[in-house]
Design an enzyme around this catalytic site. Structure first.
Site, PDB file in Angstrom:
ATOM      1  CD  GLU A 103      27.845  43.637 -17.113  1.00  0.00           C
ATOM      2  OE1 GLU A 103      27.045  44.469 -17.088  1.00  0.00           O
ATOM      3  OE2 GLU A 103      28.063  42.688 -16.396  1.00  0.00           O
ATOM      4  NE  ARG A 114      20.126  48.435 -12.342  1.00  0.00           N
ATOM      5  CZ  ARG A 114      21.105  49.226 -13.192  1.00  0.00           C
ATOM      6  NH1 ARG A 114      21.080  48.882 -14.274  1.00  0.00           N
ATOM      7  NH2 ARG A 114      21.519  50.267 -12.495  1.00  0.00           N
ATOM      8  CE  LYS A 136      24.279  49.558 -10.210  1.00  0.00           C
ATOM      9  NZ  LYS A 136      25.704  49.626 -10.990  1.00  0.00           N
TER      10      LYS A 136
HETATM   11  C1  LIG Z   1      28.283  46.158 -14.418  1.00  0.00           C
HETATM   12  C2  LIG Z   1      27.300  47.176 -14.848  1.00  0.00           C
HETATM   13  N1  LIG Z   1      26.780  46.970 -16.267  1.00  0.00           N
HETATM   14  C3  LIG Z   1      25.862  47.931 -16.502  1.00  0.00           C
HETATM   15  C4  LIG Z   1      25.870  49.238 -16.203  1.00  0.00           C
HETATM   16  C5  LIG Z   1      24.946  50.070 -16.664  1.00  0.00           C
HETATM   17  O1  LIG Z   1      23.738  50.084 -16.225  1.00  0.00           O
HETATM   18  P1  LIG Z   1      22.912  51.478 -16.114  1.00  0.00           P
HETATM   19  O2  LIG Z   1      22.609  52.341 -17.485  1.00  0.00           O
HETATM   20  O3  LIG Z   1      21.761  51.239 -15.235  1.00  0.00           O
HETATM   21  O4  LIG Z   1      23.567  52.693 -15.325  1.00  0.00           O
HETATM   22  C6  LIG Z   1      26.202  49.322 -15.024  1.00  0.00           C
HETATM   23  C7  LIG Z   1      25.946  50.504 -13.987  1.00  0.00           C
HETATM   24  O5  LIG Z   1      25.261  50.596 -12.987  1.00  0.00           O
HETATM   25  C8  LIG Z   1      27.019  48.358 -14.308  1.00  0.00           C
HETATM   26  O6  LIG Z   1      27.582  48.550 -13.003  1.00  0.00           O
END
Ligand SMILES: Cc1ncc(COP(=O)(O)O)c(C=O)c1O
Length: 343
Positions: free
Chosen positions: A224, A89, A191
């Site tokens: 989210e 990612r 991200k």
């Molecule tokens: C905006 C956002 N959504 C969802 C997630 C969850 O992602 P992960 O399960 O890879 O930590 C994160 C964390 O990285 C995030 O910053």
């Protein structure tokens, strides 16, 4: 450190690096702030163990233009959990942000494993950044000396509030729908270091006494949380994870989706789906949960002041949390990457 008044006519000038270093060492000695056991910087070209020296250049475009991407991974008893999914990612986010990683996936992985081994940390997390790099204060990256890679180890089981027996897992948490505008789907799905909307939404939740906010998009679909995905269990017993369109594809949510069929086989869940879910349908669900690497799963018992389901921690959230916690301790080789053997 002198008081604010003293600065009005005398701001100290430190001409030598050793004086600055001494000041930084004093700061780290006097503060209760957590010390970080290791950092990697491609600018230095190695691993740094002295917290006073864990710095990045002020002319790095990640600092003054937000031109950087990042990712994380959990340190679980000597393993980095799901490191490869997070690195994939990171590299996707970098390429969407026109940042050419100075290292391949394999080299990034090797650096992170050696940094974590050098930290002697057994539980906590790592964070790492790919940046357009230092060079100047302009917007164009033409003057940058080249992309940079930074990483840090954050020690402490406190990064995992859902560890067995944690009060938040036992009691569940509250969520609110945030009024902070959502990021454009391109940016939400990348991200980047631009987490201002996320930080504002979190502040709004905290002001309202909630654990975290949830975004609902303009079409009325649940999106989210600020650093986490959400998931629901319908009254019919289906696990529904909101489709990853225009939100971050969470590594933990994807791992939940891979593990949840075990609960279908056990007759605990009826089915598992990734689908758009309207806030209206979501509010009628039996269970709601936050899912993300630092948690890894927390049941939500109240949303916008109303109970979720019967207002109690749901049994499916607990079962999924157990599956994730087991996976973090004894999952397959591909999700548990040992770092001790690299030291
Ligand atoms: C905006 C956002 N959504 C969802 C997630 C969850 O992602 P992960 O399960 O890879 O930590 C994160 C964390 O990285 C995030 O910053």
């Amino acid at each position: 450190m002198q008081g604010e008044q003293g600065y009005h006519d005398h701001v100290p000038v430190y001409a030598s690096g050793s004086e600055v270093l001494q000041k930084l060492e004093e700061k780290w000695k006097s503060t209760k702030q957590q010390r970080y056991p290791a950092m990697y910087s491609s600018v230095v070209g190695g691993i740094i163990l002295d917290p006073s020296m864990m710095v990045i250049p002020i002319d790095d475009h990640m600092v003054h233009r937000g031109h950087g991407v990042f990712d994380t991974a959990t340190i679980s008893d000597g393993y980095l959990y799901e490191l490869d999914s997070h690195l994939d990612r990171l590299l996707t986010s970098a390429s969407k942000s026109k940042i050419k990683s100075p290292f391949s996936h394999e080299t990034l992985r090797a650096i992170l494993l050696q940094m974590t081994a050098a930290s002697n940390c057994r539980n906590g997390s790592i964070k790492y950044w790919l940046s357009a790099g230092p060079g100047d204060f302009l917007l164009s990256t033409n003057g940058c000396t080249g992309p940079a890679f930074y990483a840090v180890v954050i020690a402490g089981a406190a990064t995992s509030p859902a560890a067995a027996g944690h009060p938040r897992l036992a009691a569940g948490v509250k969520a609110i729908t945030t009024t902070v505008p959502m990021k454009h789907p391109f940016f939400a799905a990348t991200k980047t270091v631009n987490y201002l909307p996320n930080a504002l939404a979190m502040a709004e939740a905290e002001e309202l006494g909630a654990y975290a906010p949830v975004w609902v998009d303009d079409a009325g679909h649940v999106a989210e949380g600020p650093t986490m995905n959400v998931a629901f269990v319908t009254r019919g017993g289906d696990l529904v994870v909101p489709a990853f369109d225009g939100i971050l594809g969470g590594c933990t949510a994807k791992r939940v989706l891979a593990l949840a069929p075990r609960l279908v086989d056990a007759g605990v869940l009826r089915g598992v789906a990734v689908a758009k879910i309207s806030a209206g349908d979501a509010r009628r669900c039996a269970e709601m949960m936050f899912v993300g690497s630092g948690l890894p799963l927390l049941p939500v018992v109240e949303w916008d002041g109303k109970p979720v389901g019967d207002g109690e921690v749901g049994k499916i959230a607990l079962a999924l949390s157990n599956l994730l916690c087991e996976d973090m301790k004894a999952g397959p080789d591909r999700v548990l990457i040992p770092y001790d053997e690299t030291s």
